[in-house]
Write an enzyme that holds these catalytic residues in place. Structure first.
Site, PDB file in Angstrom:
ATOM      1  N   GLU A   1       0.825  -1.207   0.000  1.00  0.00           N
ATOM      2  CA  GLU A   1       0.000   0.000   0.000  1.00  0.00           C
ATOM      3  C   GLU A   1       0.864   1.263   0.000  1.00  0.00           C
ATOM      4  OE1 GLU A   1      -3.035   0.248  -0.643  1.00  0.00           O
ATOM      5  OE2 GLU A   1      -3.605  -1.845  -0.486  1.00  0.00           O
TER       6      GLU A   1
ATOM      7  N   TYR B   1      -6.542   5.941   4.715  1.00  0.00           N
ATOM      8  CA  TYR B   1      -6.690   4.879   3.715  1.00  0.00           C
ATOM      9  C   TYR B   1      -5.813   3.667   4.068  1.00  0.00           C
ATOM     10  CZ  TYR B   1      -5.880   1.959  -0.229  1.00  0.00           C
ATOM     11  OH  TYR B   1      -5.743   0.841  -0.996  1.00  0.00           O
TER      12      TYR B   1
ATOM     13  N   ASP C   1      -9.741   4.934  -1.606  1.00  0.00           N
ATOM     14  CA  ASP C   1      -8.714   5.633  -2.385  1.00  0.00           C
ATOM     15  C   ASP C   1      -9.374   6.308  -3.587  1.00  0.00           C
ATOM     16  OD1 ASP C   1      -9.286   3.636  -4.159  1.00  0.00           O
ATOM     17  OD2 ASP C   1      -7.208   3.037  -4.502  1.00  0.00           O
TER      18      ASP C   1
END
Ligand code: SF4
Length: 357
Positions: free
Chosen positions: A43, A126, A144
């Site tokens: 991520e 996020y 996102d």
């Protein structure tokens, strides 16, 4: 702005998304049981980075630093060197610091709760949601840009996605999807994957979309118009004049970039930023061959780099060889060190053109 008055029912949408994801998900390395560390690493790498570019970096990081402990033990230089070329280096520094915090405070295990995750450097809303949902299968929204687009279109929301209302609307809708009891991991990743493969920014492929029947704007021109944005961020133009100064031993004069600006911790050529400093820094001035800026005519390389809110106009000026001590604040890098140290991408490309890397 008009709020959508009727939105596609979550109990219908959630299973369609999950089943589509099970059939169409790309086989990506961070989806192969890499644990919370691998999910977190992927991520961070994928922020501001395309999947195709991030793949090699993810694999390299997992090889060199297969565990949080291995990453925590590394030096910042080692981490930055491996990150080289990805840009937005604060991500790498935060990753490194967060790994050290996870080892010292959480026995090397990424926290299972939102508050502790958010206390880690570089872990925003996020990323925390993605770790909880994708790695720990907990019902947290991970919203996102892909998710903002898919939800805005699906619900025909005209709220700007960069406004608090637009973000809240999309997050609330994802929370409703999660309340159906669908797998948080498949649901969250399914939304992102749908945005990446089907409901793409420019030309949504409504014919291939599992939600076509329920989407409020499927097959309409509005599908390409949404989502709306409220503001366009200002781009700051910066003029970087760099000096290419080497010794007869093949060393290159550099400095290490400080805190508070881009490329912190990376090795860079001596710089004069026009408009910020009146003249090139004093220690350098004495090395310039012509006091009145005649060096400007000797530019040997120019390039433009675009960052999110900045445009860098870069020019490099070669100076005659110099064999003295490095001026204060600068250092010489040997030909071997030139290959090992982390540097901005423009400089790596320039060095490659010179056959030095
Ligand atoms: Fe996006 Fe079209 Fe699917 Fe609607 S039907 S979510 S606009 S791809």
């Amino acid at each position: 702005m008009k709020q959508p008055n009727e939105i596609p029912a979550a109990p219908i949408v959630a299973p369609l998304l999950v089943s589509w994801f099970e059939q169409h998900a790309r086989d990506l390395p961070w989806r192969r049981g890499v644990g919370a560390y691998g999910v977190w690493l992927s991520e961070v790498i994928l922020q501001q980075t395309r999947v195709a570019q991030g793949l090699a970096y993810f694999q390299r990081f997992m090889e060199v630093f297969p565990t949080v402990e291995a990453l925590a033990r590394a030096t910042e230089d080692e981490v930055l060197h491996l990150w080289q070329g990805l840009g937005y280096y604060s991500r790498a520094r935060h990753l490194h610091k967060a790994a050290q915090q996870i080892v010292s405070q959480y026995q090397g295990v990424l926290p299972h709760n939102y508050t502790d995750l958010r206390s880690l450097p570089g872990v925003g809303e996020y990323t925390a949601g993605a770790i909880l949902a994708f790695a720990y299968h907990l019902p947290y929204p991970a919203v996102d840009g892909n998710v903002l687009r898919v939800v805005s279109r699906l619900c025909a929301s005209t709220l700007p996605i960069d406004s608090p209302e637009g973000k809240r609307f999309c997050k609330t809708y994802v929370e409703r999807l999660l309340q159906t009891g669908a797998s948080p991991s498949d649901l969250g990743q399914g939304l992102i994957e749908l945005g990446a493969l089907v409901c793409t920014p420019k030309a949504p492929h409504c014919d291939s979309c599992p939600l076509q029947r329920y989407c409020k704007i499927a097959d309409t021109p509005q599908a390409e118009e949404l989502p709306y944005k409220g503001s366009t961020p200002k781009v700051r133009i910066r003029k970087f004049h760099y000096f290419w100064l080497h010794s007869s031993r093949g060393e290159l004069l550099v400095y290490r970039r400080n805190k508070g600006d881009i490329w912190q911790g990376l090795y860079d050529l001596p710089l004069w930023e026009e408009g910020v400093q009146e003249n090139p820094p004093l220690p350098l001035l004495s090395l310039l061959p012509n006091a009145e800026g005649a060096w400007r005519k000797q530019c040997c390389y120019t390039t433009v780099r675009k960052l999110t809110h900045q445009q860098l106009q870069i020019a490099i000026y070669p100076l005659p060889p110099y064999d003295g001590e490095a001026p204060e604040g600068y250092l010489w890098l040997s030909p071997t060190e030139l290959k090992e140290k982390a540097m901005p991408t423009y400089l790596i490309e320039f060095l490659q053109k010179q056959g030095k890397r």
